[in-house]
Design an enzyme around this catalytic site. Structure first.
Site, short mmCIF file in Angstrom:
data_model
loop_
_atom_site.label_atom_id
_atom_site.label_comp_id
_atom_site.label_asym_id
_atom_site.label_seq_id
_atom_site.Cartn_x
_atom_site.Cartn_y
_atom_site.Cartn_z
N ALA A 167 -52.74 36.53 13.91
CA ALA A 167 -53.25 35.31 13.28
C ALA A 167 -52.36 34.15 13.71
O ALA A 167 -51.13 34.28 13.75
CB ALA A 167 -53.21 35.45 11.76
N HIS A 186 -38.68 4.50 14.32
CA HIS A 186 -39.86 4.30 13.47
C HIS A 186 -40.08 2.81 13.18
O HIS A 186 -41.21 2.39 12.98
CB HIS A 186 -39.66 5.07 12.16
CG HIS A 186 -40.77 4.94 11.17
ND1 HIS A 186 -42.10 4.97 11.52
CD2 HIS A 186 -40.74 4.79 9.82
CE1 HIS A 186 -42.84 4.84 10.43
NE2 HIS A 186 -42.06 4.71 9.39
MN MN Z 1 -41.69 7.79 7.29
#
Ligand code: MN
Length: 263
Positions: A64, A83
């Protein structure tokens, strides 16, 4: 004590239960709440989705496995400096380039749970951090600073977790002067139990989203959607936070573990 004896001492203490390993991670699945941005800010991140490849069947008789669809910033996750626009030009600012020693660091936990229960828009300020330091001692350089809000109890209910009304989301976080102060103390990053590191109202701060703009801009980190900060001491935990080594990654879902003295 030499390093080898220290390491074997930690291993022995974990095995005996003298040191607890506390999981600060939320379950990662299709119900995991994700950030919702108002349309003027652009696109949103998708929710987690698992696609089946096989399940001991004609697609793979003995095994699986699946493949996942998820945003980098989904569930309990790590924010890398890349970010935010303020961190975009920093060297080695993505998840694959960060120094691994940064993934093991002490943590302090500032308990704001009572204030947050009264006011979901509660902000931890520099004065609040200094009051905590007066009681528990100075935050040592290189420490994670984790804001305990008990918000993780809402994690199974996206509506309660995001807690938005017509004026936007209402969730606690740090003030601008809080983040400035934590940077002056040499914190390695800021962690929150909410969907992101910043308060729900932080779009209106100056600068907006200080935990992102200021922390990531200084090459520091963020941790969001943490759970069970109530299980940590104010000081004395060691955090293991290893983001996936995503090439060019701006962040990563992460399993956050804390080593704490048992008891
Ligand atoms: Mn974040």
């Amino acid at each position: 004590m030499n390093a080898s004896a220290l390491i074997s001492g930690v291993a022995t203490a974990i095995a005996s239960g003298a040191i607890s390993v506390v999981d600060l991670t939320a379950p990662l699945g299709p119900d995991t709440p994700v950030l919702y941005l108002p349309p003027q800010f652009g696109k949103n991140t998708p929710r987690f989705k698992m696609h089946e490849i096989s399940a001991y069947d004609g697609n793979g008789p003995w095994w699986a496995w699946g493949w996942m669809e998820l945003g980098e910033h989904t569930g309990t996750h790590f924010d890398a400096p890349s970010h935010w626009i303020s961190g975009k030009d920093r060297p080695d600012n993505t998840t694959d380039k960060l120094p691994p020693r940064d993934f093991v660091a002490p943590a302090v936990v500032i308990d704001c749970s009572r204030a947050v229960a009264e006011d979901p828009d509660f902000l931890l300020t520099a004065a609040g951090v200094r009051a905590w330091e007066a009681e528990h001692g100075e935050i040592e350089p290189g420490s994670w600073v984790l804001m305990r809000s008990d918000w993780h109890h809402r994690n199974t209910n996206a509506q309660a977790f995001l807690n938005a009304d017509e004026n936007g989301p209402h969730s606690p976080g740090p003030s601008v002067d809080c983040i400035e102060y934590l940077l002056s103390r040499g914190a390695i990053g800021f962690g929150s139990e909410c969907v992101g590191t910043d308060a729900g109202g932080a779009a209106a701060f100056e600068p907006p989203f200080p935990a992102h703009a200021l922390m990531l801009g200084q090459g520091k980190y963020g941790l969001a959607s943490l759970c069970h900060l109530d299980k940590l001491p104010p000081k004395g935990a060691l955090l293991l936070v290893a983001p996936l080594k995503i090439v060019g990654g701006t962040g990563s879902p992460v399993r956050v573990l804390a080593l704490t003295p048992a008891g």
